[in-house]
Design a protein around this motif. Structure first.
Motif, PDB file in Angstrom:
ATOM      1  N   THR A   1       0.835  -1.206   0.000  1.00 27.89           N
ATOM      2  CA  THR A   1       0.000   0.000   0.000  1.00 27.89           C
ATOM      3  C   THR A   1       0.866   1.252   0.000  1.00 27.89           C
ATOM      4  O   THR A   1       0.608   2.200  -0.757  1.00 27.89           O
ATOM      5  N   LYS A   2       1.908   1.258   0.821  1.00 27.20           N
ATOM      6  CA  LYS A   2       2.800   2.421   0.873  1.00 27.20           C
ATOM      7  C   LYS A   2       3.509   2.631  -0.465  1.00 27.20           C
ATOM      8  O   LYS A   2       3.673   3.772  -0.909  1.00 27.20           O
TER       9      LYS A   2
ATOM     10  N   GLU B   1       2.396   1.633  -3.466  1.00 27.89           N
ATOM     11  CA  GLU B   1       1.381   2.070  -4.432  1.00 27.89           C
ATOM     12  C   GLU B   1       1.008   3.532  -4.257  1.00 27.89           C
ATOM     13  O   GLU B   1       0.696   4.219  -5.227  1.00 27.89           O
ATOM     14  N   ASN B   2       1.044   4.019  -3.017  1.00 26.77           N
ATOM     15  CA  ASN B   2       0.669   5.403  -2.728  1.00 26.77           C
ATOM     16  C   ASN B   2       1.861   6.355  -2.713  1.00 26.77           C
ATOM     17  O   ASN B   2       1.726   7.512  -2.296  1.00 26.77           O
ATOM     18  N   ASN B   3       3.019   5.857  -3.154  1.00 25.97           N
ATOM     19  CA  ASN B   3       4.243   6.675  -3.179  1.00 25.97           C
ATOM     20  C   ASN B   3       4.535   7.325  -1.840  1.00 25.97           C
ATOM     21  O   ASN B   3       4.924   8.490  -1.769  1.00 25.97           O
ATOM     22  N   GLU B   4       4.386   6.566  -0.762  1.00 24.78           N
ATOM     23  CA  GLU B   4       4.604   7.078   0.584  1.00 24.78           C
ATOM     24  C   GLU B   4       6.021   6.840   1.096  1.00 24.78           C
ATOM     25  O   GLU B   4       6.347   7.245   2.203  1.00 24.78           O
TER      26      GLU B   4
END
Length: 62
Positions: free
Chosen positions: A19-20, A22-25
């Protein structure tokens, strides 16, 4: 990687990492660290699945 981590916990950690990503976090340093951790978690999950599969086959053969 701690072999005592349960499969479900390892999968949850993998989902968080994905998730991180994919969200460019993650910055580039965190990305490298998290990818290494993800690789270890994937290996752990695969090992647990193979072991479980072997145990199930052995039980069913009895």
């Amino acid at each position: 990687m701690d072999k005592q981590v349960k499969y479900e916990e390892a999968m949850r950690q993998l989902e968080v990492i994905v998730t991180k990503i994919e969200n460019n976090e993650l910055d580039i340093d965190e990305l490298t660290t998290q990818l290494k951790k993800a690789k270890e978690l994937i290996s752990l999950c695969k090992e647990k699945l193979v072991k479980t599969d072997e145990e199930l086959k052995r039980i069913l053969e009895e």
